[in-house]
Scaffold this motif. Structure first.
Motif, mmCIF file in Angstrom:
data_model
loop_
_atom_site.group_PDB
_atom_site.id
_atom_site.type_symbol
_atom_site.label_atom_id
_atom_site.label_comp_id
_atom_site.label_asym_id
_atom_site.label_seq_id
_atom_site.Cartn_x
_atom_site.Cartn_y
_atom_site.Cartn_z
ATOM 1 N N ASP A 105 49.748 55.827 119.610
ATOM 2 C CA ASP A 105 48.831 56.728 118.908
ATOM 3 C C ASP A 105 49.487 58.077 118.625
ATOM 4 O O ASP A 105 49.351 58.640 117.531
ATOM 5 N N GLU A 106 50.218 58.591 119.611
ATOM 6 C CA GLU A 106 50.872 59.888 119.438
ATOM 7 C C GLU A 106 51.964 59.831 118.379
ATOM 8 O O GLU A 106 52.128 60.769 117.586
ATOM 9 N N LEU A 107 52.731 58.743 118.345
ATOM 10 C CA LEU A 107 53.765 58.590 117.326
ATOM 11 C C LEU A 107 53.161 58.578 115.926
ATOM 12 O O LEU A 107 53.673 59.219 114.998
ATOM 13 N N MET A 108 52.062 57.871 115.763
ATOM 14 C CA MET A 108 51.417 57.790 114.457
ATOM 15 C C MET A 108 50.802 59.126 114.061
ATOM 16 O O MET A 108 50.879 59.537 112.891
ATOM 17 N N ASP A 109 50.212 59.814 115.028
ATOM 18 C CA ASP A 109 49.627 61.127 114.738
ATOM 19 C C ASP A 109 50.700 62.145 114.354
ATOM 20 O O ASP A 109 50.419 63.124 113.652
ATOM 21 N N LYS A 110 51.942 61.906 114.784
ATOM 22 C CA LYS A 110 53.053 62.810 114.453
ATOM 23 C C LYS A 110 53.694 62.470 113.114
ATOM 24 O O LYS A 110 54.665 63.101 112.715
ATOM 25 N N GLY A 111 53.168 61.455 112.428
ATOM 26 C CA GLY A 111 53.678 61.149 111.091
ATOM 27 C C GLY A 111 54.506 59.888 110.993
ATOM 28 O O GLY A 111 55.212 59.690 110.003
ATOM 29 N N HIS A 112 54.444 59.015 112.020
ATOM 30 C CA HIS A 112 55.153 57.730 111.976
ATOM 31 C C HIS A 112 54.116 56.610 111.844
ATOM 32 O O HIS A 112 53.652 56.075 112.853
ATOM 33 N N PRO A 113 53.732 56.257 110.634
ATOM 34 C CA PRO A 113 52.669 55.258 110.474
ATOM 35 C C PRO A 113 53.043 53.864 110.970
ATOM 36 O O PRO A 113 52.182 53.110 111.426
ATOM 37 N N CYS A 114 54.320 53.497 110.909
ATOM 38 C CA CYS A 114 54.758 52.150 111.293
ATOM 39 C C CYS A 114 55.686 52.232 112.502
ATOM 40 O O CYS A 114 56.681 52.969 112.481
ATOM 41 N N CYS A 115 55.347 51.509 113.557
ATOM 42 C CA CYS A 115 56.164 51.479 114.771
ATOM 43 C C CYS A 115 56.593 50.042 115.058
ATOM 44 O O CYS A 115 55.835 49.094 114.832
ATOM 45 N N LEU A 116 57.802 49.889 115.580
ATOM 46 C CA LEU A 116 58.309 48.573 115.962
ATOM 47 C C LEU A 116 58.207 48.428 117.470
ATOM 48 O O LEU A 116 58.628 49.315 118.219
ATOM 49 N N LEU A 117 57.630 47.323 117.917
ATOM 50 C CA LEU A 117 57.447 47.060 119.336
ATOM 51 C C LEU A 117 58.301 45.867 119.745
ATOM 52 O O LEU A 117 58.127 44.756 119.234
ATOM 53 N N LEU A 118 59.242 46.105 120.665
ATOM 54 C CA LEU A 118 60.146 45.053 121.130
ATOM 55 C C LEU A 118 59.659 44.499 122.462
ATOM 56 O O LEU A 118 59.347 45.260 123.379
ATOM 57 N N ALA A 173 60.251 39.504 107.341
ATOM 58 C CA ALA A 173 60.084 40.710 108.149
ATOM 59 C C ALA A 173 60.513 41.975 107.414
ATOM 60 O O ALA A 173 59.764 42.965 107.361
ATOM 61 N N GLY A 174 61.710 41.960 106.842
ATOM 62 C CA GLY A 174 62.237 43.165 106.206
ATOM 63 C C GLY A 174 61.342 43.690 105.101
ATOM 64 O O GLY A 174 60.936 44.859 105.108
ATOM 65 N N LYS A 175 61.012 42.846 104.161
ATOM 66 C CA LYS A 175 60.226 43.311 103.010
ATOM 67 C C LYS A 175 58.814 43.719 103.419
ATOM 68 O O LYS A 175 58.242 44.663 102.833
ATOM 69 N N GLU A 176 58.233 43.042 104.421
ATOM 70 C CA GLU A 176 56.877 43.385 104.843
ATOM 71 C C GLU A 176 56.853 44.715 105.586
ATOM 72 O O GLU A 176 55.936 45.521 105.403
ATOM 73 N N VAL A 177 57.842 44.983 106.430
ATOM 74 C CA VAL A 177 57.899 46.261 107.140
ATOM 75 C C VAL A 177 58.148 47.399 106.151
ATOM 76 O O VAL A 177 57.539 48.476 106.254
ATOM 77 N N ILE A 178 59.018 47.170 105.181
ATOM 78 C CA ILE A 178 59.266 48.186 104.151
ATOM 79 C C ILE A 178 57.967 48.507 103.398
ATOM 80 O O ILE A 178 57.658 49.675 103.120
ATOM 81 N N LYS A 179 57.193 47.478 103.123
ATOM 82 C CA LYS A 179 55.924 47.676 102.416
ATOM 83 C C LYS A 179 54.945 48.490 103.263
ATOM 84 O O LYS A 179 54.261 49.399 102.764
ATOM 85 N N LEU A 180 54.860 48.175 104.558
ATOM 86 C CA LEU A 180 53.969 48.916 105.449
ATOM 87 C C LEU A 180 54.366 50.384 105.530
ATOM 88 O O LEU A 180 53.509 51.273 105.497
ATOM 89 N N GLN A 181 55.668 50.632 105.639
ATOM 90 C CA GLN A 181 56.160 51.999 105.739
ATOM 91 C C GLN A 181 55.927 52.754 104.435
ATOM 92 O O GLN A 181 55.475 53.919 104.435
ATOM 93 N N ARG A 182 56.217 52.110 103.315
ATOM 94 C CA ARG A 182 56.063 52.763 102.014
ATOM 95 C C ARG A 182 54.597 53.118 101.736
ATOM 96 O O ARG A 182 54.295 54.192 101.204
ATOM 97 N N ASN A 183 53.685 52.239 102.151
ATOM 98 C CA ASN A 183 52.258 52.469 101.918
ATOM 99 C C ASN A 183 51.587 53.265 103.028
ATOM 100 O O ASN A 183 50.368 53.463 103.013
ATOM 101 N N LYS A 184 52.382 53.705 104.006
ATOM 102 C CA LYS A 184 51.900 54.526 105.121
ATOM 103 C C LYS A 184 50.710 53.880 105.843
ATOM 104 O O LYS A 184 49.709 54.539 106.152
ATOM 105 N N ILE A 185 50.820 52.591 106.095
ATOM 106 C CA ILE A 185 49.776 51.863 106.814
ATOM 107 C C ILE A 185 50.025 51.980 108.313
ATOM 108 O O ILE A 185 51.114 51.644 108.797
#
Length: 302
Positions: A105-118, A173-185
């Protein structure tokens, strides 16, 4: 038509068993343990080879103890996954408890809409990768490898999306993550990163569980390209059917990390999780089927 009928049969069988309370399912798990371990000896040679290579300092008695613990847990994993077809969200969140979801939540509130979880094939990864209520206003996306059997594939998709998560085939994976990041989802994309790379992706090698091991680098390349935060999910097995999960931030601005640092850091943390309690990892996997020499051979044959 055949696949649909098979799916309906399998789904009906799973749904009926999922109605059973956990205490009954764990009795079934104990019976299943005897069948797969003592009677069928399911992938027992692979498990013993993996344990012997990973723990050369342990004697045979110590490795057999881990082996039995693994098969007990693997049997639990099967019935727990079946339970996903009926378990309530409240019970699931209690049994697979994230200690600190606020990191996302904190990462997204700081302006990172898309996070990768390993994470890895540890504990019951099906239980803690499909709930959209864990993070504030964020969608959950699970990367997955489509199964050859369409009926079984559809069943797992149903179980993984029952609480609102979405699935992404690994090749997209690549194209879908790029889409999420570009659309700030606001989104969390989950990668099971301890799988064996394909021969074409044997790019990075390190020591992992006392063996020369190829580690997937696709997540790091994507994270550094888009400057995405990367978080590791450290799983601990508590009592039977209860897991606690800790979010560990690897990098907030991945573009600033040296090449291969994220891949190596993931390997080290995944290794620590396994060594803390080896029973919980998927030892039936042929994790070390490739050698470093295979990298050169593949490139020479291209």
């Amino acid at each position: 038509m055949g696949n649909r009928l098979l799916y309906l049969f399998i789904f009906g069988w799973v749904k009926i068993h999922a109605l059973l309370p956990m205490r009954i399912l764990y009795i079934l798990s104990d019976i299943f343990y005897v069948i797969i371990y003592q009677i069928l000896k399911y992938r027992l040679n692979i498990v013993r080879q993996n344990l012997a290579a990973a723990f050369p300092e342990k004697n045979e008695t110590e490795r057999r103890k881990i082996e039995r613990g693994f098969y007990h847990h693997f049997s639990d994993y099967v019935v727990e996954t079946i339970k996903l077809a009926h378990i309530s969200l409240e019970e699931l969140l209690k049994r697979a408890y994230i200690q600190n979801p606020e990191i996302i939540d904190e990462l997204m509130d700081k302006g990172h809409p898309c996070c990768l979880l390993l994470m890895g094939h540890y504990g019951n990864w099906e239980w803690y990768s499909g709930s959209t209520t864990r993070f504030k206003d964020a969608k959950i996306f699970q990367l997955y490898r489509p199964l050859k059997n369409k009926a079984v594939d559809n069943l797992f998709i149903h179980l993984r999306t029952r609480f609102g998560a979405f699935v992404i085939p690994k090749n997209d994976a690549g194209k879908e993550v790029i889409k999420l990041q570009r659309n700030k989802i606001r989104s969390v994309v989950i990668f099971l990163a301890d799988q064996t790379p394909s021969p074409a992706n044997l790019h990075y090698w390190t020591s992992f569980l006392n063996q020369d091991t190829a580690i997937l680098t696709g997540v790091e390349r994507l994270a550094r390209k888009l400057n995405l935060p990367v978080v590791y999910l450290d799983v601990q097995m508590l009592n039977r059917g209860y897991y606690t999960l800790e979010m560990q931030l690897l990098s907030e601005n991945s573009k600033e990390t040296p090449e291969n640092w994220l891949t190596e850091e993931y390997a080290r943390r995944m290794e620590r999780s396994i060594l803390r309690d080896p029973r919980g990892w998927l030892w039936t996997h042929k994790r070390w089927k490739y050698k470093r020499s295979d990298t050169k051979t593949h490139h020479e044959n291209k």
